[in-house]
Design a protein around this motif. Sequence first.
Motif, mmCIF file in Angstrom:
data_model
loop_
_atom_site.group_PDB
_atom_site.id
_atom_site.type_symbol
_atom_site.label_atom_id
_atom_site.label_comp_id
_atom_site.label_asym_id
_atom_site.label_seq_id
_atom_site.Cartn_x
_atom_site.Cartn_y
_atom_site.Cartn_z
ATOM 1 N N LEU A 160 19.855 73.738 65.141
ATOM 2 C CA LEU A 160 20.583 74.755 65.777
ATOM 3 C C LEU A 160 21.913 75.134 65.717
ATOM 4 N N LEU A 205 25.888 74.955 65.974
ATOM 5 C CA LEU A 205 26.659 74.645 66.534
ATOM 6 C C LEU A 205 27.762 75.394 66.314
ATOM 7 N N TRP A 220 20.120 70.067 65.171
ATOM 8 C CA TRP A 220 21.460 70.607 65.198
ATOM 9 C C TRP A 220 22.481 70.638 64.005
ATOM 10 N N CYS A 253 20.647 70.389 58.749
ATOM 11 C CA CYS A 253 20.206 69.950 60.006
ATOM 12 C C CYS A 253 21.485 68.945 59.521
ATOM 13 N N LEU A 272 27.337 64.360 66.996
ATOM 14 C CA LEU A 272 27.286 65.101 67.891
ATOM 15 C C LEU A 272 28.678 65.563 68.439
#
Length: 299
Positions: A164, A166, A197, A223, A288
């Motif tokens: 994913l 960002l 992510w 990732c 994150l």
Amino acid sequence: MHILLTGGTGLIGRQLCRYWLTQGHRLTVWSRRPEQVANLCGAQVQGVARLEQVAAPVDAVVNLAGAPIADRPWTHKRKALLWSSRIGTTETLLAWLEGLEQKPAVLISGSAVGWYGDGGERELSEDSGPVQDDFPSQLCIAWEETAQRAEALGMRVVLVRTGLVLAAEGGFLSRLLLPFKLALGGPIGNGRQWMPWVHIKDQIALIDFLLHKSDASGPYNACAPHPVRNSEFAKTLGQVLHRPAVVPMPAFALRVGLGELSGLLLGGQKTVPERLLAAGFTFQFTELRAALDDLSSRL
């Protein structure tokens, strides 16, 4: 270096173009709307509607074309589009490459962590096989197998299994902003599913790294080294936006509203970038909170 991109007007493609322009590379984007390429990707980037318009020779091909997988429910028509925009486009690209007298040295082709299917609690490196035979897994497997046929043409083939991404300029994060800013954000389902992510800056850097690393080939998990559970992601995003993140999205509501697509949100993959780290790539964003803090002023 002359680089040909498919999917060059997408989120990752646009950022790659901007980065590679600063490096002095020559860029061509194969697009259904070539008239928009210069505006989206940079004035020096050439847009072409047909591969026959590409000025040879090409040194590298970056194949990122594919309709967004989570934009709408997977009807039969939508599945056919998702398939043709990836596998069909890659097959057309291969046919063109086969006819070239001077072949590019490398093909970097897109894929996704969905290749593994819903991995549950298993830690997934590139050596892991597919865990579940669902539609995203079938799609990614076929996409990778098609791209790998370029090896028979003497090209180095790299497969980028992206998590994913960002970014402040689009992608899945932009879809979460409104509910979270309205204090309606929260975990999806039970919130225990893993979310692999990657910050957009690292995504661009790792593709550039793999482009120039002459011994890189095969699949790479794109990732960050520390995936998080969905509940932690929601909590951290809420903190960055200074909003509570306690309103859950019930699994049954997703299944009713999205059908098969709901599996993409309720499942996940605990993927780790084992091969990238072993190759010497250094992530700028490994946690994150730091990644979201970097983007917060533009969210």
